[in-house]
Write a protein that holds these residues in place. Sequence first.
Motif, PDB file in Angstrom:
ATOM      1  N   TYR A 194       0.834  -1.204   0.000  1.00 20.65           N
ATOM      2  CA  TYR A 194       0.000   0.000   0.000  1.00 20.65           C
ATOM      3  C   TYR A 194       0.871   1.257   0.000  1.00 20.65           C
ATOM      4  O   TYR A 194       1.808   1.353   0.790  1.00 20.65           O
ATOM      5  CB  TYR A 194      -0.889   0.038   1.250  1.00 20.65           C
ATOM      6  N   GLU A 195       0.523   2.194  -0.874  1.00 22.45           N
ATOM      7  CA  GLU A 195       1.264   3.457  -0.898  1.00 22.45           C
ATOM      8  C   GLU A 195       0.317   4.603  -1.245  1.00 22.45           C
ATOM      9  O   GLU A 195      -0.573   4.448  -2.082  1.00 22.45           O
ATOM     10  CB  GLU A 195       2.383   3.387  -1.960  1.00 22.45           C
ATOM     11  N   VAL A 196       0.503   5.747  -0.574  1.00 20.64           N
ATOM     12  CA  VAL A 196      -0.282   6.942  -0.890  1.00 20.64           C
ATOM     13  C   VAL A 196       0.690   8.028  -1.334  1.00 20.64           C
ATOM     14  O   VAL A 196       1.648   8.326  -0.632  1.00 20.64           O
ATOM     15  CB  VAL A 196      -1.095   7.422   0.331  1.00 20.64           C
ATOM     16  N   ARG A 197       0.445   8.577  -2.533  1.00 18.99           N
ATOM     17  CA  ARG A 197       1.332   9.623  -3.058  1.00 18.99           C
ATOM     18  C   ARG A 197       0.583  10.946  -3.151  1.00 18.99           C
ATOM     19  O   ARG A 197      -0.621  10.940  -3.408  1.00 18.99           O
ATOM     20  CB  ARG A 197       1.804   9.262  -4.485  1.00 18.99           C
ATOM     21  N   PRO A 198       1.306  12.065  -3.008  1.00 15.82           N
ATOM     22  CA  PRO A 198       0.619  13.355  -3.187  1.00 15.82           C
ATOM     23  C   PRO A 198       0.191  13.518  -4.648  1.00 15.82           C
ATOM     24  O   PRO A 198       0.911  13.115  -5.557  1.00 15.82           O
ATOM     25  CB  PRO A 198       1.687  14.395  -2.809  1.00 15.82           C
ATOM     26  N   VAL A 215       1.202   6.093  10.220  1.00 14.79           N
ATOM     27  CA  VAL A 215       1.190   4.772  10.863  1.00 14.79           C
ATOM     28  C   VAL A 215       1.152   3.694   9.777  1.00 14.79           C
ATOM     29  O   VAL A 215       0.686   3.950   8.663  1.00 14.79           O
ATOM     30  CB  VAL A 215      -0.073   4.652  11.753  1.00 14.79           C
ATOM     31  N   CYS A 216       1.596   2.497  10.086  1.00 13.61           N
ATOM     32  CA  CYS A 216       1.528   1.359   9.164  1.00 13.61           C
ATOM     33  C   CYS A 216       0.142   1.303   8.509  1.00 13.61           C
ATOM     34  O   CYS A 216      -0.879   1.301   9.191  1.00 13.61           O
ATOM     35  CB  CYS A 216       1.796   0.076   9.934  1.00 13.61           C
ATOM     36  N   ARG A 217       0.100   1.281   7.191  1.00 13.36           N
ATOM     37  CA  ARG A 217      -1.193   1.278   6.470  1.00 13.36           C
ATOM     38  C   ARG A 217      -2.019   0.046   6.839  1.00 13.36           C
ATOM     39  O   ARG A 217      -3.245   0.104   6.936  1.00 13.36           O
ATOM     40  CB  ARG A 217      -0.949   1.265   4.959  1.00 13.36           C
ATOM     41  N   ARG A 218      -1.350  -1.080   6.984  1.00 16.06           N
ATOM     42  CA  ARG A 218      -2.051  -2.329   7.320  1.00 16.06           C
ATOM     43  C   ARG A 218      -2.758  -2.197   8.667  1.00 16.06           C
ATOM     44  O   ARG A 218      -3.895  -2.571   8.833  1.00 16.06           O
ATOM     45  CB  ARG A 218      -1.007  -3.454   7.422  1.00 16.06           C
ATOM     46  N   GLY A 251     -12.084  -3.619  12.506  1.00 15.24           N
ATOM     47  CA  GLY A 251     -12.272  -4.291  13.794  1.00 15.24           C
ATOM     48  C   GLY A 251     -11.296  -5.430  14.035  1.00 15.24           C
ATOM     49  O   GLY A 251     -11.593  -6.361  14.777  1.00 15.24           O
ATOM     50  N   GLU A 252     -10.132  -5.365  13.394  1.00 15.61           N
ATOM     51  CA  GLU A 252      -9.150  -6.444  13.574  1.00 15.61           C
ATOM     52  C   GLU A 252      -7.851  -5.833  14.084  1.00 15.61           C
ATOM     53  O   GLU A 252      -7.431  -4.765  13.622  1.00 15.61           O
ATOM     54  CB  GLU A 252      -8.913  -7.129  12.215  1.00 15.61           C
ATOM     55  N   GLU A 253      -7.214  -6.513  15.036  1.00 11.53           N
ATOM     56  CA  GLU A 253      -5.971  -5.960  15.584  1.00 11.53           C
ATOM     57  C   GLU A 253      -4.769  -6.535  14.847  1.00 11.53           C
ATOM     58  O   GLU A 253      -4.697  -7.739  14.616  1.00 11.53           O
ATOM     59  CB  GLU A 253      -5.876  -6.299  17.078  1.00 11.53           C
ATOM     60  N   TYR A 254      -3.842  -5.660  14.493  1.00  4.19           N
ATOM     61  CA  TYR A 254      -2.614  -6.111  13.823  1.00  4.19           C
ATOM     62  C   TYR A 254      -1.462  -5.775  14.756  1.00  4.19           C
ATOM     63  O   TYR A 254      -1.192  -4.608  15.030  1.00  4.19           O
ATOM     64  CB  TYR A 254      -2.462  -5.386  12.472  1.00  4.19           C
ATOM     65  N   GLY A 258       6.458  -4.069   6.783  1.00  6.79           N
ATOM     66  CA  GLY A 258       7.488  -4.240   5.742  1.00  6.79           C
ATOM     67  C   GLY A 258       6.945  -4.194   4.324  1.00  6.79           C
ATOM     68  O   GLY A 258       7.661  -4.441   3.372  1.00  6.79           O
ATOM     69  N   ASN A 259       5.649  -3.859   4.159  1.00  4.87           N
ATOM     70  CA  ASN A 259       5.087  -3.851   2.804  1.00  4.87           C
ATOM     71  C   ASN A 259       4.103  -2.699   2.604  1.00  4.87           C
ATOM     72  O   ASN A 259       3.045  -2.857   2.006  1.00  4.87           O
ATOM     73  CB  ASN A 259       4.422  -5.199   2.503  1.00  4.87           C
ATOM     74  N   CYS A 260       4.461  -1.524   3.165  1.00  7.39           N
ATOM     75  CA  CYS A 260       3.689  -0.301   2.855  1.00  7.39           C
ATOM     76  C   CYS A 260       4.656   0.866   2.912  1.00  7.39           C
ATOM     77  O   CYS A 260       5.740   0.750   3.489  1.00  7.39           O
ATOM     78  CB  CYS A 260       2.514  -0.111   3.823  1.00  7.39           C
ATOM     79  N   ASP A 261       4.273   1.980   2.315  1.00  6.48           N
ATOM     80  CA  ASP A 261       5.199   3.118   2.244  1.00  6.48           C
ATOM     81  C   ASP A 261       5.600   3.624   3.628  1.00  6.48           C
ATOM     82  O   ASP A 261       6.757   3.982   3.867  1.00  6.48           O
ATOM     83  CB  ASP A 261       4.591   4.258   1.404  1.00  6.48           C
ATOM     84  N   ASN A 262       4.642   3.630   4.581  1.00  4.16           N
ATOM     85  CA  ASN A 262       4.967   4.161   5.910  1.00  4.16           C
ATOM     86  C   ASN A 262       5.951   3.268   6.669  1.00  4.16           C
ATOM     87  O   ASN A 262       6.768   3.759   7.443  1.00  4.16           O
ATOM     88  CB  ASN A 262       3.687   4.347   6.743  1.00  4.16           C
ATOM     89  N   CYS A 263       5.849   1.945   6.461  1.00  2.93           N
ATOM     90  CA  CYS A 263       6.770   1.044   7.162  1.00  2.93           C
ATOM     91  C   CYS A 263       8.142   1.017   6.496  1.00  2.93           C
ATOM     92  O   CYS A 263       9.164   0.833   7.158  1.00  2.93           O
ATOM     93  CB  CYS A 263       6.187  -0.372   7.231  1.00  2.93           C
ATOM     94  N   LEU A 264       8.158   1.196   5.158  1.00  4.36           N
ATOM     95  CA  LEU A 264       9.444   1.157   4.466  1.00  4.36           C
ATOM     96  C   LEU A 264      10.205   2.472   4.643  1.00  4.36           C
ATOM     97  O   LEU A 264      11.419   2.530   4.515  1.00  4.36           O
ATOM     98  CB  LEU A 264       9.238   0.869   2.974  1.00  4.36           C
ATOM     99  N   ASN A 265       9.471   3.556   4.948  1.00  2.99           N
ATOM    100  CA  ASN A 265      10.128   4.856   5.219  1.00  2.99           C
ATOM    101  C   ASN A 265       9.598   5.397   6.549  1.00  2.99           C
ATOM    102  O   ASN A 265       8.880   6.399   6.570  1.00  2.99           O
ATOM    103  CB  ASN A 265       9.804   5.868   4.115  1.00  2.99           C
TER     104      ASN A 265
END
Length: 728
Positions: free
Chosen positions: A214-218, A378-381, A389-392, A398-405
């Motif tokens: 998952y990634e969000v770009r401007p 925060v981590c997108r996941r 309603g699920e806890e992660y 390790g597989n979203c833009d926020n976690c990789l940066n």
Amino acid sequence: MKMAEKINLTEQLKTYFGFDTFKGNQEAIINNVLAGNDTFVLMPTGGGKSLCYQLPSLVMEGTAIVISPLIALMKNQVDAMRNFSEEDGVAHFINSSLNKAAIDQVKSDIISGKTKLLYVAPESLTKEENVEFLKNVKISFYAVDEAHCISEWGHDFRPEYRRIRPIINEIGKAPLIALTATATPKVQHDIQKNLGMTDAVVFKSSFNRPNLYYEVRPKNNSIDKEIIKYIKANSGKSGIIYCLSRKKVEELAEILQANGINARAYHAGMDSLTRTENQDDFLKEKIEVIVATIAFGMGIDKPDVRFVIHYDIPKSLEGYYQETGRAGRDGGEGQCITFYTNKDLQKLEKFMQGKPVAEQEIGKQLLLETAAYAESSVCRRKSLLHYFGEEYSEDNCGNCDNCLNPKKQVEAQDSLCAVIETILAVKENFKADYIIDVLQGRETSEVLAHKHEDLEVFGSGMGEEDKSWNAVIRQALIAGYLSKDVENYGLLKVTDAGRKFLKHPKSFKITEDNDFEEAEEETPMRGGATCAVDPALYSMLKDLRKKLSKKLDVPPYVIFQDPSLEAMATIYPVTLEELQNIPGVGAGKAKRYGQEFCVLIKKHCEENEIDRPEDLRVRTVANKSKLKVSIIQSIDRKVALDDIALSKGIEFGDLLNEIEAIVYSGTKLNIDYFLHEIMDEDHMQDIYDYFKESVTDRIEDAIEELGGDYSEDEIRLVRIKFISEMAN
């Protein structure tokens, strides 16, 4: 007996579908359906929902009725079922696309017992003749697919879904299975209540899709260029691009095609034949990219979609989860790229005006959740799963833009205490934006009405920006210190853990939200400082323009304007076709003046060993603006310009802007009929001569030079005549 049944089910699975084993909860769900119980299935896209009703329908006596919202989806699933069986009549659908003969054939197959699965749209289910017919059919069970459509809080609410339960009661009772790939706890409760299945056995699979990135770009002016670059870097892979409007879908599909990408459009406004053809071609891999509105993809089982791009942010996180969920259904790579600017959300909010207040409130809530997801670092996941309603529990997926940066964490213990104190001080009766107003000491009308300016907490957070308070509230929700009362439009409540935190504060680290700068406004074509990438080429192009202007006895700007030369010195067009992608250069201008410019640019590239930025050169599609076309037609018919402005509902100045854009890009227009009506001949000749001698076409310079005898509109009108005659 249980054991035998299990073996039997696995055998049936192998016989009908060719699979050796069930996925996840499938077997337990099917056993529950076979036992005649109501069943509620929450399973992410690609988890194998369809099998949960397809297999029992083949094993049980009678016909299963599957209520499904989309004609494309029905066709897709009926085709799939027929492939598994030797008998074509095993599955059918009834909807508005069938003629009477086809419907009679379906009914005869059902009566003869051939048909095990009948797909119907909710609208068809409520038709009197269908209800009467189904009353005499042995129904094994009812399946409600895409059940989130029942809930106003779901991302795809359809009022006709609310009528399913009464119709089922009228046709005849049978067990019910409801299935959805996205439901927040609130939507789940809504579905069960509405279908009268509150005591159904609920099977909930994890919503985590570890293979999706998952990634969000401007989102800014270079979005088309970014998308083209991305697709070319992922050449040969299948992808879906979602846009919110049909117009944008068609525009983007054309731009991609013009740039050599095998893409097609898909939306509800197209004729159904083209739409179906485009969908089938995508499934058969004749085309790589489909540009679509959200209507595309519900239940479409293409396992190897490798990327899903959101050109516009979706209206809700459920919509986002559903649409991104169409990537990587085979467990392989799935890239989910979303472009975000807050302006899009403001636009979506405007669209809601005029809807009932309750619906507007729900829509706003859903938009706020989307904004929170996009802006949060925060981590997108973690954010997504918390919403469902699920806890992660992982700290880094390790597989979203926020976690990789990851961003630096800051201590926010005191800030959280201030937020909790404020929420309690206003009796847990307000939403996040109100809490921030109180913390910031803003005397808004709402704050004054509740006399909250007298509270001790009023103004206690004035040192921080709103952005920081938003980050604290969003991350406290995920950490479980706060909760949101969804039933009441998102009022903030303090949980037991939050109250405990206030008594015994401990470390609470947060990351600042992402900063999405507003997308820059498009810069207009005319004027502006020079910003060519290759100044040496820019000055050579200016020299060439000067030489031509002398030879042809026209001012330089008549040939090409400065911004056009800047663009040439940036993207190096070397053919007339490429030249037409330069702003302000139409086909006429390219033919008339372009050849020498192309030759010069090509020579310059070769001598200096310049790699032309192939990826930068986004081919634009000629703007077939209806307004421009109709202005040209009106002028051809000699309609007075003020009448054209009136009939188009635009100001006269705006009409002149449009006409200028038309003539500056090389189209000839003859407005003499109008000029002779409103100006005297000498007057007109003076202005015309001025432009002939001048080195600039700036209106300000013309007004200064010509003095106060001429109005700005007159000068602009004569300049249009001049450019049209001299340049085109």
